[in-house]
Design an enzyme around this catalytic site. Structure first.
Site, PDB file in Angstrom:
ATOM      1  N   LYS A 127       1.246 -10.147   8.606  1.00  0.00           N
ATOM      2  CA  LYS A 127       1.288  -8.765   9.097  1.00  0.00           C
ATOM      3  C   LYS A 127      -0.076  -8.356   9.898  1.00  0.00           C
ATOM      4  O   LYS A 127      -0.644  -7.892   9.105  1.00  0.00           O
ATOM      5  CB  LYS A 127       2.123  -7.573   7.667  1.00  0.00           C
ATOM      6  CG  LYS A 127       1.727  -6.365   7.939  1.00  0.00           C
ATOM      7  CD  LYS A 127       1.859  -4.936   7.020  1.00  0.00           C
ATOM      8  CE  LYS A 127       2.246  -4.271   7.122  1.00  0.00           C
ATOM      9  NZ  LYS A 127       2.368  -3.145   5.833  1.00  0.00           N
TER      10      LYS A 127
ATOM     11  N   TYR B 211     -13.526  -3.789   0.220  1.00  0.00           N
ATOM     12  CA  TYR B 211     -14.426  -3.368  -0.261  1.00  0.00           C
ATOM     13  C   TYR B 211     -15.796  -3.973  -0.598  1.00  0.00           C
ATOM     14  O   TYR B 211     -16.679  -3.818   0.171  1.00  0.00           O
ATOM     15  CB  TYR B 211     -14.415  -2.462  -1.810  1.00  0.00           C
ATOM     16  CG  TYR B 211     -15.454  -1.880  -2.161  1.00  0.00           C
ATOM     17  CD1 TYR B 211     -15.755  -1.031  -1.388  1.00  0.00           C
ATOM     18  CD2 TYR B 211     -16.396  -2.604  -3.101  1.00  0.00           C
ATOM     19  CE1 TYR B 211     -17.277  -0.668  -2.250  1.00  0.00           C
ATOM     20  CE2 TYR B 211     -17.452  -2.235  -3.850  1.00  0.00           C
ATOM     21  CZ  TYR B 211     -17.405  -0.785  -3.347  1.00  0.00           C
ATOM     22  OH  TYR B 211     -19.186  -0.370  -3.709  1.00  0.00           O
TER      23      TYR B 211
ATOM     24  N   TYR C 106      -1.939 -10.245   4.840  1.00  0.00           N
ATOM     25  CA  TYR C 106      -1.929  -8.804   5.636  1.00  0.00           C
ATOM     26  C   TYR C 106      -3.145  -8.536   5.584  1.00  0.00           C
ATOM     27  O   TYR C 106      -3.814  -8.081   5.071  1.00  0.00           O
ATOM     28  CB  TYR C 106      -1.311  -8.007   4.685  1.00  0.00           C
ATOM     29  CG  TYR C 106      -1.734  -6.801   5.023  1.00  0.00           C
ATOM     30  CD1 TYR C 106      -1.078  -6.236   6.559  1.00  0.00           C
ATOM     31  CD2 TYR C 106      -1.313  -5.929   3.116  1.00  0.00           C
ATOM     32  CE1 TYR C 106      -1.533  -4.917   6.201  1.00  0.00           C
ATOM     33  CE2 TYR C 106      -1.579  -4.170   3.809  1.00  0.00           C
ATOM     34  CZ  TYR C 106      -1.265  -3.991   5.119  1.00  0.00           C
ATOM     35  OH  TYR C 106      -1.349  -2.316   5.851  1.00  0.00           O
TER      36      TYR C 106
ATOM     37  N   THR D 126       0.722  -1.602  -0.330  1.00  0.00           N
ATOM     38  CA  THR D 126       0.108  -0.470  -0.166  1.00  0.00           C
ATOM     39  C   THR D 126       0.571   1.186   0.034  1.00  0.00           C
ATOM     40  O   THR D 126       0.670   2.250  -1.052  1.00  0.00           O
ATOM     41  CB  THR D 126      -0.332   0.043   1.471  1.00  0.00           C
ATOM     42  OG1 THR D 126      -1.999  -0.842   1.281  1.00  0.00           O
ATOM     43  CG2 THR D 126      -1.301   1.048   0.898  1.00  0.00           C
TER      44      THR D 126
ATOM     45  N   ILE E 108       6.776  -4.604   9.544  1.00  0.00           N
ATOM     46  CA  ILE E 108       7.072  -4.104   8.403  1.00  0.00           C
ATOM     47  C   ILE E 108       6.769  -2.106   8.542  1.00  0.00           C
ATOM     48  O   ILE E 108       5.375  -2.911   8.504  1.00  0.00           O
ATOM     49  CB  ILE E 108       6.060  -4.670   7.051  1.00  0.00           C
ATOM     50  CG1 ILE E 108       5.838  -6.188   7.468  1.00  0.00           C
ATOM     51  CG2 ILE E 108       5.930  -4.737   5.932  1.00  0.00           C
ATOM     52  CD1 ILE E 108       5.762  -7.478   5.939  1.00  0.00           C
TER      53      ILE E 108
ATOM     54  N   ARG F  32      -8.327  -0.524   6.248  1.00  0.00           N
ATOM     55  CA  ARG F  32      -8.425  -0.098   4.782  1.00  0.00           C
ATOM     56  C   ARG F  32      -9.309  -0.971   3.909  1.00  0.00           C
ATOM     57  O   ARG F  32      -9.797  -0.828   3.351  1.00  0.00           O
ATOM     58  CB  ARG F  32      -6.838  -0.665   4.259  1.00  0.00           C
ATOM     59  CG  ARG F  32      -5.786   0.948   4.515  1.00  0.00           C
ATOM     60  CD  ARG F  32      -4.568   0.373   3.428  1.00  0.00           C
ATOM     61  NE  ARG F  32      -3.939   1.467   3.744  1.00  0.00           N
ATOM     62  CZ  ARG F  32      -3.356   2.467   3.318  1.00  0.00           C
ATOM     63  NH1 ARG F  32      -4.536   2.895   2.321  1.00  0.00           N
ATOM     64  NH2 ARG F  32      -2.521   3.659   3.505  1.00  0.00           N
TER      65      ARG F  32
END
Length: 298
Positions: A164, A109, A135, A46, A207, A140
């Site tokens: 992550k 989404y 992740y 990202t 990370i 997000r």
């Protein structure tokens, strides 16, 4: 069993100049991070604005990163999305020469159920030519991958080597750390500001976004935490705490790109819909960057 990804990884920004990828800036950034002591690099996350890159640009960035890194440390490539078939196709369309692992975010989404998240990652696992870092970033994606789903995946295949965790939920992170099996599976912080407490809870590393600009400090912080030297880790954490908060005020990677610009590593250009940090934020970031330069020079 040794964990494949342990310590500090940096989610590299993608430098731009006049709308195109700035490869000179990217080369400086890669070398700066390697010389700063990070354990691995993450390209096309990202922070790398991967969603605004074409397929050709993504391949070019990965190939260039492999070339400049020249085997000095491992490289993780971001391959994710909310269309499972498209993610599979993108993986199949890349050669993965010089790539040590894949970082793949839970779908955004369309908000799949936990079973949908599990099946999505199992479909990726079936075609992935290298190890996978899961992740989880619900801020997000609008959906959280639970500790139970993470552990289910960790036990389903040896290709899943780490997560992550950027949920910001310390209790969830601790559930994964407490229950993590098999032994090769690592838990990595996905939030710079929570790295210190997560290391204290038993996490395996980070990370980082902020590590783009301060790889040495974050590498030292994580290494200290991993050996239980929390006096050193705390000092480094508080050294950067105010800057970490500032770098995310106007979104990522606007803040860290401004810090990198202040350090002379690369410019701060972004691609729409992202825009630079506000003048007030830039001034505040610049002030702390200057203070850190003066402190390191003493």
């Amino acid at each position: 069993m040794n964990k494949l990804f342990r310590g500090t990884g940096v989610a590299l920004v993608t430098p731009f100049k006049d709308g195109a990828i700035d490869y000179n800036g990217l080369e400086r950034l890669i070398n700066f991070n390697i010389e700063g002591g990070v354990e691995f690099l993450v390209s096309l996350g990202t922070t790398g604005e991967s969603v605004t890159l074409t397929e050709e640009e993504k391949h070019a960035v990965l190939d260039f990163t492999v070339k400049i890194t020249a085997g000095r440390i491992p490289i993780v490539a971001g391959f994710g999305g909310n269309n499972t078939a498209a993610v599979i196709k993108s993986i199949q369309n890349y050669h993965f020469k010089g790539i040590a692992g894949i970082l793949s975010a839970s779908p955004a989404y369309n908000k799949p159920t936990q079973e949908g998240i599990y099946q999505h990652f199992m479909a990726i696992e079936a075609v992935a030519p290298c190890p996978i870092i899961l992740y989880n970033v619900p801020g997000r994606t609008a959906s959280n991958m639970t500790a139970a789903t993470t552990l289910r995946l960790a036990n389903a295949s040896n290709k899943f080597v780490a997560v992550k965790e950027a949920s910001g939920n310390l209790a969830q992170c601790m559930q994964i750390i407490k229950g993590k099996k098999p032994a090769h599976f690592a838990v990595l912080s996905g939030d710079d500001n929570l790295t210190l407490p997560l290391l204290a809870c038993g996490a395996d590393g980070l990370i980082s976004v902020v590590g783009n600009a301060y790889p040495q400090i974050y590498s030292d912080l994580v290494r200290a935490g991993l050996v239980g030297d929390f006096g050193t880790a705390r000092n480094l954490h508080y050294q950067l705490m105010d800057l970490v908060d500032l770098l995310f005020v106007d979104g990522n990677p606007a803040g860290v790109k401004h810090a990198l610009n202040c350090l002379g590593i690369c410019g701060e250009e972004l691609r729409l819909p992202l825009v630079p940090a506000t003048v007030a934020t830039q001034q505040a970031i610049g002030k702390i960057v200057t203070q850190l330069k003066e402190t390191s020079a003493v």
